[in-house]
Write an enzyme that holds these catalytic residues in place. Structure first.
Site, mmCIF file in Angstrom:
data_model
loop_
_atom_site.group_PDB
_atom_site.id
_atom_site.type_symbol
_atom_site.label_atom_id
_atom_site.label_comp_id
_atom_site.label_asym_id
_atom_site.label_seq_id
_atom_site.Cartn_x
_atom_site.Cartn_y
_atom_site.Cartn_z
ATOM 1 N N SER A 130 0.791 -1.231 0.000
ATOM 2 C CA SER A 130 0.000 0.000 0.000
ATOM 3 C C SER A 130 0.819 1.275 0.000
ATOM 4 O O SER A 130 0.298 2.339 -0.322
ATOM 5 C CB SER A 130 -0.932 0.017 1.211
ATOM 6 O OG SER A 130 -0.190 -0.083 2.409
ATOM 7 N N ASP A 420 -3.735 7.881 8.203
ATOM 8 C CA ASP A 420 -4.491 6.919 8.987
ATOM 9 C C ASP A 420 -3.517 6.184 9.898
ATOM 10 O O ASP A 420 -2.406 6.662 10.131
ATOM 11 C CB ASP A 420 -5.300 5.966 8.089
ATOM 12 C CG ASP A 420 -4.430 5.178 7.117
ATOM 13 O OD1 ASP A 420 -3.212 5.010 7.373
ATOM 14 O OD2 ASP A 420 -4.961 4.708 6.089
ATOM 15 N N HIS A 423 -0.577 4.798 7.211
ATOM 16 C CA HIS A 423 -0.009 5.483 6.054
ATOM 17 C C HIS A 423 0.237 6.965 6.304
ATOM 18 O O HIS A 423 -0.582 7.635 6.934
ATOM 19 C CB HIS A 423 -0.950 5.331 4.854
ATOM 20 C CG HIS A 423 -1.338 3.924 4.588
ATOM 21 N ND1 HIS A 423 -2.554 3.404 4.963
ATOM 22 C CD2 HIS A 423 -0.653 2.908 4.019
ATOM 23 C CE1 HIS A 423 -2.617 2.122 4.614
ATOM 24 N NE2 HIS A 423 -1.465 1.791 4.050
#
Length: 783
Positions: A130, A420, A423
């Site tokens: 991610s 978040d 990240h």
């Protein structure tokens, strides 16, 4: 120093790296690269260097994400077992070691960095999780998505795109830095145009990892799936531009591999699927084996320039602080140690790959220590919030737990390192990327130059020259430390720690002993020669020194010394404090000879080397149970800076447990490397590296460089035949097991006739040939 975080952010191809699974890819997208990452859990996790960027960014939050509570909601099991780090092997050749002298010159004032020989990067191609996923998960059946608000609220058009942040991600920024595009799209983006394909795409998928089980758990694309997509990509660009052009694109593109955090945090520590069969050491072996297979297949498909990102200190993510950090939400050391263990195995695998395969130019990008330094010093960089994310409560929210309905989401994500719980925020990436990759800022230029030159020109066997910056001359080389760099100071003090008798020096000029602790020249000599100063660096206590000797540099080192003052006291040699006193005397001498102004210039522009600490671990600590500290005060760096030094290279400890004497004393019947000593060296090195980073940020004009010799030497020891050695676990002198200094003499039976076949000269010190090999890998500008 070279760090290579996120995909959208790097190399000048375009601004946004698309996902490979974008259903509407264009030829231009394919030709300029895609991303295949899948680690939904962490955009920052794979880049400690990405985090050093945070340090100067004015963020407020650095241990929680911005979305939701900033911490993963899932209940994860505690893992109480303390991980014992073991040493693994690497030459660190592919890192920025080769570029230390240019770094020392231009740490603060770097002109724009140009790609070598007018090379153009045709594409950026990214694999992983991610951290660099630009939206591929939008188009597969998985719950691990973020194509909904508030994700993307600061993106172009204030819309969610599937990027795990509030704005652009590293793959976009990389493409912009390369000057191709502002946005690097996902390959599965249905709106891709031909131009998009020609300027690159992203194959990444959030939630993936090196362990094949990791993506299965959350139904995302494995690295194998990403490779299969890459094969399809190759077929498409071949059909579009022909085999020859496609081959050129593949070989000249920049590839980024950034994954592994999900393996540690989720698959191993949060599920019972792996732990019954694997302890953490065995599990990280499995991860490295998978990584190696992936690199091999990528190479087989035409990739040559590959940046491999280390794991960050995963235990300091806001999600991990919330789930495992206790009431105070501290960093979880068990998970950080697991990440360190994996990194210690990944780095040598990368280096071995470079030496094994022709034209391979892999770079290990260490982000662990950089991020850790930022986390430990948040207020120095203007952060307001350092333990929560922006989304929701800032503690646990990520992906589908971070929505527009999450209460408490911050108004200004630019104050947060994390968006978040896993990240970084848009601003986080924007600060990180130029600091690591950009060619237009001072500090970042050095790192970007190192990475680009390595990826474009580095070939281990070819030895492409890297010159010092134009019109920069090093007036002198000045050295402090122990026997590794002592050219004979101990000859002139009252100590038994001497080497001014045969067979020491038997391969030196005129075959004479000089007090150097081996058969010929030592690193201080090679460093002086590499810097273009002189071939032999004399000891300061040599009674025959001339003024020219003083003006071009001397060594103050003393065999047996260390950072711990007790080390030198035990064997009656010069402590670092004594050496600094001699340096003050040296300054007065040259000042009297050439005046204040010229002296100040020499002091500020000279190269300083500090090489010590081995005796502290091997002798003082293990034999006397003393305490070794790692602060600027104990190391003498603060005082050295105060005396005018600016360009200082500080050597790491070597793999102490693998020197012949320690094998004999502590390696058992088979004389294996002593792991406790190697682990102690690794621990000290991690602290030393962080201390040097902090020093550079604290003091104006400080240009300290951490020189990692640990893995470089360890790789030689593990692969002696590659360098023409036959003996790696014994010295050349005497029985070759325990002899050193007075016990290595003309009457010592069994001395090896050909020292060129031995890595070690005696039971502690390397042979001249070994130093000659190590020098260009660690110090020289002529690699």
């Amino acid at each position: 120093m070279s760090k290579f975080p996120h995909t959208d952010l790097i190399v000048g191809v375009k601004k946004i790296l698309p996902a490979y699974l974008d259903p509407s890819p264009k030829v231009q997208d394919l030709l300029t690269g895609g991303s295949q990452k899948m680690n939904c859990m962490m955009h920052i996790n794979h880049n400690v260097d990405t985090m050093i960027l945070y340090m100067n960014s004015g963020f407020e939050v650095m241990n929680q994400g911005c979305c939701g509570t900033g911490t993963q909601r899932r209940r994860l099991s505690q893992h109480q077992r303390i991980i014992e780090l073991t040493s693994y092997y690497s030459s660190d050749i592919s890192r920025d070691i080769t570029f230390e002298f240019p770094v020392l010159f231009f740490y603060h004032n770097v002109a724009a960095v140009k790609l070598p020989n007018n090379e153009k990067i045709p594409a950026v191609i990214v694999f992983g999780d991610s951290v660099v996923d630009s939206g591929n998960n939008n188009n597969i059946s998985t719950l691990v998505k973020c194509n909904f608000p508030p994700y993307g609220r600061d993106f172009v058009g204030q819309r969610p795109t599937g990027r795990f942040g509030n704005g652009r991600v590293p793959s976009d920024l990389i493409a912009k830095l390369v000057g191709v595009n502002k946005i690097l799209p996902a390959y599965l983006d249905p709106k891709l145009k031909i131009q998009d394909l020609l300027t690159g795409v992203s194959f990444t998928s959030c939630g993936s990892g090196y362990d094949p089980l990791t993506p299965k758990i959350v139904s995302v694309l494995s690295l194998s799936d990403q490779i299969d997509m890459f094969k399809t990509y190759i077929n498409k660009i071949t059909a579009a531009v022909g085999k020859e052009s496609a081959a050129t694109i593949l070989s000249k593109s920049i590839y980024i591999v950034c994954t592994g955090s999900n393996d540690i945090v989720n698959t191993y520590f949060s599920t019972p699927l792996r732990r019954p069969r694997y302890d953490i050491s065995a599990y990280t072996d499995l991860m490295v084996e998978s990584a190696s297979s992936f690199f091999q297949e990528l190479y087989g498909l035409g990739a040559r320039r590959i940046g491999v990102v280390s794991l960050p200190p995963i235990g300091c993510l806001s999600s991990q602080r919330t789930l495992r950090g206790g009431r105070d939400r501290g960093c979880l050391e068990t998970i950080n140690q697991a990440a360190s263990l994996f990194n210690s195995k990944l780095s040598p695998e990368v280096d071995a790959f470079n030496m094994r395969l022709p034209e391979a130019r892999l770079v290990y990008l260490d982000v662990y220590n950089t991020l850790l330094s930022l986390i430990r010093n948040p207020t120095q960089y203007g952060f307001e919030v350092m333990d929560q994310g922006c989304c929701g409560t800032g503690n646990i929210k990520v992906s589908i737990l971070c929505t527009r309905y999450s209460p408490g989401t911050c108004n200004d994500a630019s104050k947060y390192i994390f968006w978040d719980s896993y990240h970084p925020s848009k601003k986080g990436y924007e600060v990180i990327t130029p600091m690591v990759f950009d060619s237009q800022t001072s500090n970042s230029s050095v790192k970007f130059l190192s990475i680009v030159i390595v990826l474009f020109l580095f070939h281990y066997a070819s030895g492409t020259a890297v010159k010092l910056p134009e019109n920069k001359k090093i007036p002198a080389v000045i050295v402090f430390g122990n026997s590794i760099v002592d050219p004979g100071n101990n000859n002139n003090i009252k100590t038994t720690v001497k080497a001014n008798f045969p067979p020491y020096g038997r391969d030196f000029i005129e075959r004479r002993p000089t007090g150097r602790f081996n058969n010929g020249r030592v690193p201080s000599d090679f460093i002086a020669e590499s810097a273009g100063v002189k071939k032999i660096l004399p000891p300061y206590l040599d009674p025959n020194l001339s003024l020219q000797d003083l003006l071009t540099g001397v060594s103050f080192a003393s065999g047996g010394s260390g950072y711990d003052p007790l080390s030198s006291q035990i064997v009656s040699v010069l402590s670092l404090s004594d050496q600094l006193d001699l340096f003050k005397h040296y300054i007065r001498r040259i000042n009297a000879a050439i005046g204040n102004e010229r002296t100040a210039i020499i002091l500020s522009k000279s190269i300083y080397i500090v090489c010590t600490g081995t005796d502290d671990i091997a002798n003082t600590y293990l034999l006397h149970q003393a305490t070794l500290k790692c602060t600027n005060k104990e190391m003498g760096l603060q005082e050295l800076y105060g005396l005018g030094a600016r360009r200082i290279g500080v050597l790491s400890l070597l793999a102490i447990g693998c020197v012949p004497s320690q094998r004999t004393l502590r390696g058992g019947i088979h004389r294996e490397c002593s792991e406790p000593q190697n682990q102690a060296a690794i621990l000290f090195n991690s602290k030393l590296s962080a201390q040097i980073d902090a020093f550079n940020k604290k003091l104006p004009e400080a240009r300290l460089v951490y020189l990692d010799i640990y893995y470089t030497l360890l790789f030689l020891i593990l692969n002696p035949a590659q360098y023409g050695f036959e003996v790696a676990n014994r010295g050349c002198c005497g029985t070759r097991n325990i002899e050193v200094s007075l016990t290595c003499n003309l009457h010592t039976p069994g001395t090896y006739n050909d020292s060129l076949k031995c890595i070690f000269w005696d039971s502690y010190h390397l042979s001249e040939k070994t130093y000659a090999i190590l020098n260009p890998l660690v110090f020289d500008t002529q690699t």
